[in-house]
Design an enzyme around this catalytic site. Structure first.
Site, PDB file in Angstrom:
ATOM      1  CB  SER A 138      15.587  47.772  38.839  1.00  0.00           C
ATOM      2  OG  SER A 138      16.882  46.976  38.782  1.00  0.00           O
ATOM      3  CE  LYS A 164      15.662  44.006  37.192  1.00  0.00           C
ATOM      4  NZ  LYS A 164      15.432  44.454  35.568  1.00  0.00           N
ATOM      5  CE  LYS A 166      19.877  44.712  37.846  1.00  0.00           C
ATOM      6  NZ  LYS A 166      19.853  44.213  36.368  1.00  0.00           N
ATOM      7  CG  ASP A 191      17.920  41.133  36.017  1.00  0.00           C
ATOM      8  OD1 ASP A 191      18.503  40.132  35.526  1.00  0.00           O
ATOM      9  OD2 ASP A 191      17.828  42.316  35.754  1.00  0.00           O
ATOM     10  CD  GLU A 216      15.192  41.101  34.249  1.00  0.00           C
ATOM     11  OE1 GLU A 216      14.917  41.388  35.334  1.00  0.00           O
ATOM     12  OE2 GLU A 216      15.614  41.854  33.257  1.00  0.00           O
ATOM     13  CG  ASP A 241      17.162  42.008  30.340  1.00  0.00           C
ATOM     14  OD1 ASP A 241      17.091  42.221  29.130  1.00  0.00           O
ATOM     15  OD2 ASP A 241      17.532  42.405  31.150  1.00  0.00           O
ATOM     16  CE  LYS A 265      16.607  45.672  30.168  1.00  0.00           C
ATOM     17  NZ  LYS A 265      17.897  45.177  30.767  1.00  0.00           N
ATOM     18  N   GLY A 293      14.231  48.424  31.885  1.00  0.00           N
ATOM     19  CA  GLY A 293      15.043  49.782  32.048  1.00  0.00           C
ATOM     20  C   GLY A 293      16.321  49.355  31.669  1.00  0.00           C
TER      21      GLY A 293
HETATM   22  O1  OSB Z   1      19.309  43.815  33.296  1.00  0.00           O
HETATM   23  O2  OSB Z   1      17.444  44.745  33.503  1.00  0.00           O
HETATM   24  C1  OSB Z   1      18.699  44.773  33.506  1.00  0.00           C
HETATM   25  C2  OSB Z   1      20.249  48.160  34.287  1.00  0.00           C
HETATM   26  C3  OSB Z   1      21.257  48.141  33.205  1.00  0.00           C
HETATM   27  C4  OSB Z   1      21.284  47.222  32.585  1.00  0.00           C
HETATM   28  C5  OSB Z   1      20.628  46.180  32.668  1.00  0.00           C
HETATM   29  C6  OSB Z   1      19.651  46.005  33.620  1.00  0.00           C
HETATM   30  C7  OSB Z   1      19.519  47.070  34.302  1.00  0.00           C
HETATM   31  C8  OSB Z   1      18.522  47.070  35.304  1.00  0.00           C
HETATM   32  C9  OSB Z   1      17.758  48.650  36.257  1.00  0.00           C
HETATM   33  O3  OSB Z   1      17.985  46.360  36.141  1.00  0.00           O
HETATM   34  C10 OSB Z   1      16.714  49.056  35.290  1.00  0.00           C
HETATM   35  C11 OSB Z   1      16.337  50.447  35.402  1.00  0.00           C
HETATM   36  O4  OSB Z   1      16.188  50.841  36.427  1.00  0.00           O
HETATM   37  O5  OSB Z   1      16.485  51.318  34.461  1.00  0.00           O
HETATM   38 MG    MG Z   2      17.520  42.518  33.254  1.00  0.00          MG
END
Ligand code: OSB
Ligand code: MG
Length: 371
Positions: A138, A164, A166, A191, A216, A241, A265, A293
């Site tokens: 991510s 992924k 953001k 995401d 997402e 999510d 999660k 994650g």
């Molecule tokens: O929305 O999936 C998410 C990290 C912190 C809080 C929310 C998210 C995320 C990530 C990173 O997308 C996931 C990771 O690398 O652990």
């Molecule tokens: Mg997410």
């Protein structure tokens, strides 16, 4: 065999991420979190990790609320309890509403104790069968598209199975079009962490040209109704999510057609038992799932790996290798990703040892509670 807990240690840690991580809500570089250490009457040690952040941007829970909930409400419920199976923990915690990350941190440690007692890997205790799992990575919001392209290049080279990215308003369709132009065949998803509303529907429709695996959580963190409207209007699969906190949430979202994919999660849904239930329902309904994650340290990462061995985790998750986040992780060995693959450990429990030296180095406070 039953589990009789003697002691629970709440270790509060502070660690620095290698790189700042930016989402549609903001940037963070320092992570404060709890590692739970449970010791049973035979001296077996089980570990859990709380995934709550210092501030409530992702959900209402924080490091501080987790401490309060664990210490003042959840651990007292475990006192004098003889637990035959970790499945029972969810029921024991049921008088307490929500606070899923606090519950999950404790429940995860009970699962680890259980698997170590039985001398089987946690993956096997959960019913998982995969010996290796495929993982993605991510990527946070970068200052420029050029910076982002460089990162994508690095991780595609390393072999991660999906990237992924953001997104937020103003950093979405054009940026993704650019990424797609440079990486025509790479599995890519976006995401949004709730950065849009239905007023953006026409704009979000442009994503359909980009052959994304999914988008997402585009809409509100607590919504499943508008997501159903959006999913009906998009070819791109919607993945939920933030909106899914339980099996019931998942059932309703599937019934409404709010998503085609669910990000599970463990912390967000209150533990491994609830994660398994959501997995099983998704399997029955033909909904694909993957493991999300929360920038975990090694203990949380180990739990994610074990869960991902269940069969309906058909899409690569967020569980990247330790070194993507930390200069030094708190487990031995660290989580290694080779060509986008993690080999599932076959030792009892979570399958990784606590690195006591690292634990000491990163711990800022420890609370010991006798149960
Ligand atoms: O929305 O999936 C998410 C990290 C912190 C809080 C929310 C998210 C995320 C990530 C990173 O997308 C996931 C990771 O690398 O652990
Ligand atoms: Mg997410």
């Amino acid at each position: 065999m039953t589990i009789s807990l003697k002691q629970i240690k709440l270790h509060r840690l502070k660690m620095m991420l290698n790189d700042p991580f930016t989402t549609s809500f903001g940037t963070f570089q320092e992570k404060e979190f709890f590692i739970i250490e449970m010791i049973d009457e035979d001296g077996i040690r089980g570990y859990g990790e709380s995934v709550a952040f210092s501030s409530p941007w992702y959900s209402e829970e924080t490091v501080e609320t987790n401490f309060h909930m664990m210490k003042d409400f959840l651990i007292p419920l475990l006192k004098k309890k003889v637990i035959a199976h970790p499945n029972e923990v969810e029921q024991i915690f049921s008088p307490i509403k929500r606070n899923n990350m606090a519950k999950s941190a404790l429940e995860g440690a009970v699962w680890d104790v259980y698997a170590k007692q039985k001398q089987i890997p946690l993956a096997e205790a959960l019913g998982g069968t995969k010996r290796q799992i495929e993982v993605g990575i991510s990527l946070g919001i970068e200052p420029t598209v050029k910076d982002l392209l460089k990162k994508v290049e690095t991780y595609v080279q390393e072999g991660y199975k999906r990237i992924k990215i953001k997104i937020k308003p103003g950093y979405d369709v054009d940026m993704l079009r650019e990424v797609r132009r440079h990486f025509p065949d790479t599995p890519i998803m976006a995401d949004a962490n709730s950065a849009y509303s239905l007023a953006d529907l026409e704009h979000l429709r442009k994503l359909d040209e980009l052959n994304l695996m999914m988008i997402e959580q585009p809409l509100a963190h607590d919504d499943i109704v508008d997501h159903a409207t959006l999913q009906a209007a998009l070819r791109t699969p919607v993945c939920l999510d933030e909106s899914i906190h339980s099996l019931e949430d998942a059932r309703k979202a599937i019934e409404l057609g709010s998503c085609k994919i669910i990000n599970i999660k463990i912390g967000r849904v209150g533990g491994l038992t609830e994660s398994k239930k959501i997995h099983d329902l998704a399997k029955e309904k033909g909904i694909d799932v993957w493991c999300g994650g929360m920038l975990e340290a090694g203990i949380g990462r180990a739990h994610n790996i074990a869960l991902t061995t269940l069969s309906q985790f058909v899409l690569p998750g967020d569980t990247a290798g330790s070194s993507r986040y930390w200069k030094k992780d708190i487990i031995k060995p660290e989580v290694e990703v080779e060509n986008g693959i993690i080999h599932v450990p076959n030792k009892p429990g979570i399958g990784y040892e606590m690195d006591e030296e690292a634990l000491k180095e990163f711990t800022v406070a420890t609370e010991t509670i006798h149960v």
